[in-house]
Write an enzyme that holds these catalytic residues in place. Structure first.
Site, PDB file in Angstrom:
ATOM      1  N   HIS A 130      46.496  36.782  47.677  1.00  8.41           N
ATOM      2  CA  HIS A 130      46.421  38.245  47.484  1.00  8.41           C
ATOM      3  C   HIS A 130      46.450  38.979  48.826  1.00  8.41           C
ATOM      4  O   HIS A 130      47.063  40.044  48.938  1.00  8.41           O
ATOM      5  CB  HIS A 130      45.123  38.630  46.768  1.00  8.41           C
ATOM      6  CG  HIS A 130      45.205  38.592  45.274  1.00  8.41           C
ATOM      7  ND1 HIS A 130      46.118  39.312  44.550  1.00  8.41           N
ATOM      8  CD2 HIS A 130      44.451  37.924  44.358  1.00  8.41           C
ATOM      9  CE1 HIS A 130      45.929  39.096  43.249  1.00  8.41           C
ATOM     10  NE2 HIS A 130      44.925  38.248  43.108  1.00  8.41           N
ATOM     11  N   GLY A 188      36.635  35.835  41.363  1.00  8.28           N
ATOM     12  CA  GLY A 188      37.099  36.121  42.720  1.00  8.28           C
ATOM     13  C   GLY A 188      37.832  37.445  42.740  1.00  8.28           C
ATOM     14  O   GLY A 188      38.383  37.873  41.715  1.00  8.28           O
ATOM     15  N   CYS A 209      44.195  36.242  36.509  1.00 10.12           N
ATOM     16  CA  CYS A 209      44.036  37.209  37.599  1.00 10.12           C
ATOM     17  C   CYS A 209      43.603  38.540  37.008  1.00 10.12           C
ATOM     18  O   CYS A 209      44.178  38.983  36.011  1.00 10.12           O
ATOM     19  CB  CYS A 209      45.369  37.362  38.333  1.00 10.12           C
ATOM     20  SG  CYS A 209      45.301  38.492  39.731  1.00 10.12           S
ATOM     21  N   LEU A 210      42.608  39.172  37.646  1.00  8.20           N
ATOM     22  CA  LEU A 210      42.138  40.463  37.133  1.00  8.20           C
ATOM     23  C   LEU A 210      43.227  41.535  37.235  1.00  8.20           C
ATOM     24  O   LEU A 210      43.155  42.541  36.546  1.00  8.20           O
ATOM     25  CB  LEU A 210      40.882  40.916  37.897  1.00  8.20           C
ATOM     26  CG  LEU A 210      39.639  40.032  37.688  1.00  8.20           C
ATOM     27  CD1 LEU A 210      38.485  40.522  38.551  1.00  8.20           C
ATOM     28  CD2 LEU A 210      39.227  39.981  36.219  1.00  8.20           C
ATOM     29  N   HIS A 241      44.213  31.257  45.705  1.00  8.98           N
ATOM     30  CA  HIS A 241      44.627  32.411  44.886  1.00  8.98           C
ATOM     31  C   HIS A 241      44.275  33.723  45.597  1.00  8.98           C
ATOM     32  O   HIS A 241      45.106  34.633  45.699  1.00  8.98           O
ATOM     33  CB  HIS A 241      43.930  32.306  43.519  1.00  8.98           C
ATOM     34  CG  HIS A 241      44.204  33.428  42.573  1.00  8.98           C
ATOM     35  ND1 HIS A 241      44.815  33.240  41.356  1.00  8.98           N
ATOM     36  CD2 HIS A 241      43.941  34.765  42.657  1.00  8.98           C
ATOM     37  CE1 HIS A 241      44.918  34.412  40.733  1.00  8.98           C
ATOM     38  NE2 HIS A 241      44.384  35.355  41.506  1.00  8.98           N
ATOM     39  N   GLU A 242      43.040  33.807  46.119  1.00 10.40           N
ATOM     40  CA  GLU A 242      42.597  35.052  46.760  1.00 10.40           C
ATOM     41  C   GLU A 242      43.273  35.267  48.122  1.00 10.40           C
ATOM     42  O   GLU A 242      43.613  36.404  48.478  1.00 10.40           O
ATOM     43  CB  GLU A 242      41.073  35.069  46.927  1.00 10.40           C
ATOM     44  CG  GLU A 242      40.275  34.963  45.624  1.00 10.40           C
ATOM     45  CD  GLU A 242      40.685  35.965  44.552  1.00 10.40           C
ATOM     46  OE1 GLU A 242      41.180  37.050  44.891  1.00 10.40           O
ATOM     47  OE2 GLU A 242      40.528  35.638  43.360  1.00 10.40           O
ATOM     48  N   GLN A 298      42.959  44.315  45.477  1.00 14.74           N
ATOM     49  CA  GLN A 298      42.860  44.500  44.026  1.00 14.74           C
ATOM     50  C   GLN A 298      42.058  45.751  43.658  1.00 14.74           C
ATOM     51  O   GLN A 298      42.081  46.177  42.499  1.00 14.74           O
ATOM     52  CB  GLN A 298      42.251  43.268  43.358  1.00 14.74           C
ATOM     53  CG  GLN A 298      43.180  42.048  43.443  1.00 14.74           C
ATOM     54  CD  GLN A 298      42.569  40.854  42.745  1.00 14.74           C
ATOM     55  OE1 GLN A 298      41.789  40.136  43.331  1.00 14.74           O
ATOM     56  NE2 GLN A 298      42.894  40.655  41.484  1.00 14.74           N
TER      57      GLN A 298
HETATM   58 ZN   LIG Z   1      44.163  37.425  41.359  1.00 15.58          ZN
END
Ligand SMILES: [Zn+2]
Length: 181
Positions: free
Chosen positions: A140, A46, A94-95, A136-137, A51
């Site tokens: 963000h 995701g 998380c990226l 989670h997204e 990001q």
């Molecule tokens: Zn993340």
């Protein structure tokens, strides 16, 4: 399509509240394509637009398993309209906080309203990994990170580690910059 750099903590852009998408045009479709390319390359399951440094409420996701066909999904202006009282715990990563994983408790099921790339409104119910990933997204898009859901002690430790690494990286870059100047 273009591969974009992933913004990592402690970059302050990750704390921005993203703007709603007012019109789904070619630029939004191009943004989604770049996000997919960046997410698949990482690899991740995701990604939110912030990001890659774009403060727009756009999320991409693909929860297909390795041996399955790709299943790309785009969520524009996603909004949680209902949360179950039951909670569940999943290990999250998380990226933007690479190679750090921690268990997070969240509502087990949620309902989410969003627009697709054609501007059509959908409302879906999600549970399991899908519900976790969506929460989670969507976090963000509101400037919230999964480490905000863990203990302060653990959060402070990981933020400190990444802040130190970012400083070391900057210091390593600066001699080259002087040469350029
Ligand atoms: Zn993340």
């Amino acid at each position: 399509m273009a591969l974009r750099d992933i913004v990592k903590i402690p970059d302050k852009r990750l704390r921005l509240v993203s703007e709603p998408v007012m019109r789904i045009d070619a630029s939004i479709r191009a943004l989604a394509e770049d996000m997919f390319e960046t997410m698949y390359h990482a690899p991740g399951i995701g990604l939110a637009a912030i990001q890659i440094g774009v403060a727009k409420r756009v999320v991409v996701m693909d929860l297909s398993k390795k041996d399955e066909a790709q299943a790309p999904q785009v969520f524009i202006n996603p909004e949680i309209t209902w949360r179950s009282d039951e909670q569940s715990t999943h290990e999250e990563g998380c990226l933007s906080i690479p190679e750090y994983y921690e268990e997070v408790e969240r509502p087990q099921r949620i309902k989410v309203k969003y627009l697709d790339l054609d501007g059509k409104t959908h409302e879906i119910e999600a549970d399991g990994l899908f519900a976790t990933c969506l929460q989670h997204e969507i976090d963000h898009t509101n400037g919230v990170l999964f480490i905000d859901h863990i203990s302060k002690l653990k959060r402070d430790r990981v933020v400190k580690k990444f802040t130190k690494a970012a400083k070391a990286e900057k210091a390593a870059e600066s001699p080259a910059k002087k040469v350029e100047a």
